[in-house]
Write a protein that holds these residues in place. Structure first.
Motif, PDB file in Angstrom:
ATOM      1  N   ASN A 520      -7.218   1.064   5.081  1.00 47.44           N
ATOM      2  CA  ASN A 520      -6.125   1.063   4.100  1.00 47.44           C
ATOM      3  C   ASN A 520      -5.533   2.456   3.956  1.00 47.44           C
ATOM      4  O   ASN A 520      -4.314   2.615   3.879  1.00 47.44           O
ATOM      5  CB  ASN A 520      -6.638   0.600   2.733  1.00 47.44           C
ATOM      6  CG  ASN A 520      -6.766  -0.910   2.676  1.00 47.44           C
ATOM      7  OD1 ASN A 520      -6.204  -1.616   3.519  1.00 47.44           O
ATOM      8  ND2 ASN A 520      -7.513  -1.400   1.702  1.00 47.44           N
ATOM      9  N   ASP A 548      -6.880   9.690  -0.181  1.00 46.42           N
ATOM     10  CA  ASP A 548      -5.735   9.877   0.715  1.00 46.42           C
ATOM     11  C   ASP A 548      -4.583  10.503  -0.042  1.00 46.42           C
ATOM     12  O   ASP A 548      -4.604  10.597  -1.276  1.00 46.42           O
ATOM     13  CB  ASP A 548      -5.320   8.533   1.354  1.00 46.42           C
ATOM     14  CG  ASP A 548      -4.798   7.545   0.348  1.00 46.42           C
ATOM     15  OD1 ASP A 548      -3.938   7.913  -0.466  1.00 46.42           O
ATOM     16  OD2 ASP A 548      -5.271   6.368   0.360  1.00 46.42           O
ATOM     17  N   ALA A 568      -0.362  -5.192  -3.171  1.00 46.50           N
ATOM     18  CA  ALA A 568       0.535  -4.511  -4.099  1.00 46.50           C
ATOM     19  C   ALA A 568       1.884  -4.261  -3.434  1.00 46.50           C
ATOM     20  O   ALA A 568       2.938  -4.527  -4.002  1.00 46.50           O
ATOM     21  CB  ALA A 568      -0.078  -3.197  -4.544  1.00 46.50           C
ATOM     22  N   GLY A 578      -4.891  -8.957   2.743  1.00 45.13           N
ATOM     23  CA  GLY A 578      -5.193  -8.920   1.312  1.00 45.13           C
ATOM     24  C   GLY A 578      -6.646  -9.252   1.052  1.00 45.13           C
ATOM     25  O   GLY A 578      -7.032  -9.545  -0.074  1.00 45.13           O
ATOM     26  N   LEU A 581     -10.186  -5.451   0.497  1.00 43.63           N
ATOM     27  CA  LEU A 581     -10.810  -4.931  -0.711  1.00 43.63           C
ATOM     28  C   LEU A 581     -11.697  -5.979  -1.378  1.00 43.63           C
ATOM     29  O   LEU A 581     -12.728  -5.643  -1.967  1.00 43.63           O
ATOM     30  CB  LEU A 581      -9.748  -4.426  -1.691  1.00 43.63           C
ATOM     31  CG  LEU A 581      -9.040  -3.122  -1.285  1.00 43.63           C
ATOM     32  CD1 LEU A 581      -8.015  -2.739  -2.338  1.00 43.63           C
ATOM     33  CD2 LEU A 581     -10.045  -1.999  -1.091  1.00 43.63           C
TER      34      LEU A 581
END
Ligand code: ADP
Length: 617
Positions: A520, A548, A568, A578, A581
């Motif tokens: 990500n 990051d 998001a 998606g 996470l």
């Protein structure tokens, strides 16, 4: 929580008036009886006394008359000295303090003490004279017009020794004195009677007061109970009816207290259940006034118990659709179930409104006439979360279809190109096959992720925990992703302190978490950015972080990014599913750790997760 209509009882007034009344109601008849009896007795006794006196007087007058008749008889027989009769009558009368009249056999007055006998009429038909002539004696009482007062007359015949009647001897006395005596006596008796009556009446009042005293006390106790003192009791002091009443009262009071306690307990339980219910519960009366509202309903309707109770449903739930459902329920008299969106609070509710309190057709008629006694039970179920999950699921299906379609379309195009002749061009065919291979890998990855998540969520993938040095978790994913990061123009830094304790982890899965986070980070960081992977000890855990300098996550999305299929930034997340996470969260939680993110939109994000320190080794 509850509001009950209070039943109004007529006010019993102050405690003294009605019981004072009872006391007097008992005492007064006795007082009246005593007075009447005393009066009657007084009249009777004084009459009796008067009668006895009169009888005595009569006997005495007759005896006097007989004596005088004996004296006068020889004079009348001779007929010699009649002129002396008046004189004799006067002297006798003086000694008797009365009146003496000597009457001839023909009724002519021959001698008289107080009057002029020549002026007197014939006395033959006077009642006492008649009785004397017929019965041997006679008496009579009457008003004497000549003297002006009441007299008692007694007469006996004047006879010769042979029994020949020569006339009548009459003696009379005024009754005035006797009457005066009798009336004095009557007064005295009356006074005495009155005294006795007074004492008796006083006694009656006192006794009545003492009799009603326990009742008065009992009333006091009942009033204390009504005011809320449920422990108020009265000791029974006697074994009579009042004692029995007191005992029965105490028994009743005990039962009332028991029932009140039971009711209070039940009410408390009910209130606790209602307040801990997830569903909102609200009760209105027939006119829509709110009588009960639980905590959940107050929260869903953004109100409080104080603000809601006693107010109209429309005020408490000012949402048009909800009010319409309530009205429909009242009009149709049957349960209404509908979904309502309260957009102001972003809520999605299922409202179930049920009428209650009416079971018969008569009841329904009463309700139509607006009688109270009915009510409506409003249940509000918060389906916001369910609805959100539903939306997420729908989004996922469309998303995953889209994600699957892209590599499939690529594959299809490549196959078509090969079939169209490219298969004969060996170098081109090789290139196409390589791209096909890559597309199949993408598809496989996606399917794997889905399977992995479904396995983790259903608990079918047990973790193989072992003490693991942290760098074994961190370094392989970094190595794996480094080429991709370089292609994206992003720099990788790993900061591991030298003295990190080993963690207890399923190493493959822990690496997967890190891979997803770094993946990500690379994806959401523009070229020239920086990604830092770090770890530090934190008590019983080791916290691993991936920082990051990318696009960041909007604050609104931050709490939801760990949900399945949530994205998001759809445009940027590109080929993402998606799921990354969500998988990471499940794995970390399976280790007994936590995972969270901090982010400032436009500046970058930091993801943290903890793994437990492997103790004892
Ligand atoms: P995806 O496969 O879409 O990446 P994830 O579950 O891994 O799914 O991430 C969910 C969403 O969280 C992403 O779509 C993205 O919007 C947001 N996100 C995750 N990591 C980052 C990051 N490092 N920077 C910005 N946004 C991120």
């Amino acid at each position: 929580m509850f509001r009950h209509p209070r039943r109004e009882w007529p006010d019993p007034g102050s405690s003294t008036t009605p019981l004072g009344g009872l006391r007097w109601r008992i005492a007064l008849p006795y007082v009246a009886l005593i007075l009447v009896a005393t009066l009657g007795l007084t009249v009777y006794i004084s009459n009796q006394v008067r009668q006895v006196r009169l009888d005595d007087l009569e006997a005495q007058l007759l005896a006097d008359a007989r004596l005088l008749a004996g004296t006068v008889a020889p004079l009348l027989q001779d007929g010699t000295d009649l002129g002396a009769l008046d004189e004799m009558a006067r002297s006798w009368a003086a000694s008797l303090e009365g009146r003496v009249t000597i009457i001839g056999a023909d009724g002519i007055v021959l001698g008289e003490s107080h009057e002029d006998r020549t002026q007197m009429d014939n006395h033959l038909h006077r009642p006492e004279v008649q009785l004397a002539l017929s019965d041997g004696q006679g008496s009579s009482m009457r008003y004497s017009a000549t003297l002006g007062y009441e007299m008692m007359y007694a007469a006996v015949p004047i006879e010769t020794d042979e029994g020949q009647v020569l006339g009548t001897m009459r003696v009379a006395l005024p009754l005035g004195e006797i009457e005066a005596n009798a009336s004095r006596l009557r007064h005295e008796i009356m006074l005495a009677g009155l005294g006795v009556a007074l004492v008796a009446a006083l006694l009656a009042v006192v006794v009545a007061g003492r009799t009603t005293e326990p009742v008065r006390q009992l009333t006091g106790v009942a009033e204390r109970m009504a005011a809320g003192d449920l422990d108020a009791r009265q000791f029974p002091t006697s074994r009579d009816e009042v004692g029995q009443l007191t005992r029965a009262f105490n028994h009743m009071a005990d039962r009332i207290r028991e029932q009140v306690t039971t009711l209070a307990e039940e009410r408390g339980r009910l209130a606790a259940v209602l307040d801990h219910m997830a569903d909102g519960v609200l009760i209105t009366d027939g006119n829509g006034q709110v009588e009960l509202i639980n905590a959940a309903a107050a929260r869903l309707l953004d109100t409080s118990e104080e603000r809601a109770l006693g107010h109209s449903f429309a005020q408490v739930a000012p949402y048009h659709p909800l009010i319409e459902i309530w009205k429909a329920c009242r009009e149709r008299g049957e349960e209404q179930v509908e979904m309502v969106e309260v957009s102001r609070h972003g809520l999605f509710l299922q409202a179930i409104i049920t009428p209650f309190g009416y079971t018969t057709s008569q009841d329904r008629q009463d309700r139509a006439q607006g009688a109270d006694g009915e009510g409506y039970l409003v249940i509000l179920q918060d389906l916001t979360r369910v609805r959100r999950l539903e939306t997420v699921r729908r989004d996922f299906i469309s998303n995953i279809s889209h994600e699957l379609r892209t590599p499939l379309a690529g594959l299809k195009a490549l196959v078509d190109t090969l079939r169209g002749g490219a298969i004969k061009d060996r170098p081109a065919a090789k290139r196409f096959l390589k791209r096909m291979d890559a597309e199949v890998d993408t598809l496989t990855q996606m399917v794997e992720e889905l399977l992995e998540l479904s396995r983790i969520e259903s608990g079918q993938a047990p973790l193989r925990m072992a003490p693991t040095p942290v760098n074994e978790v961190v370094v392989p994913p970094v190595d794996r992703l480094r080429p991709q990061a370089e292609r994206a123009g992003v720099e990788f830094t790993v900061l591991l302190p030298p003295e990190l304790p080993p963690v207890l982890a399923d190493v493959e899965r822990a690496r997967l978490v890190l891979t997803n986070l770094m993946h990500n980070a690379v994806k959401f960081t523009p070229p020239g950015g920086q990604i830092t992977v770090g770890a530090r000890p934190a008590g019983e855990d080791v916290t691993i972080s991936v920082q990051d300098t990318g696009v960041g996550i909007p604050a609104d999305d931050l709490p939801r990014i760990f949900e399945r299929f949530y994205k998001a930034d759809r445009a940027r997340s590109g080929g993402g599913t998606g799921l990354g996470l969500a998988i990471a969260k499940h794995i970390v939680q399976g280790h007994g750790g936590r995972i969270w993110a901090e982010s400032v939109e436009g500046e970058g994000s930091t993801f943290f997760f903890t793994l437990p320190v492997a103790t004892g080794r």
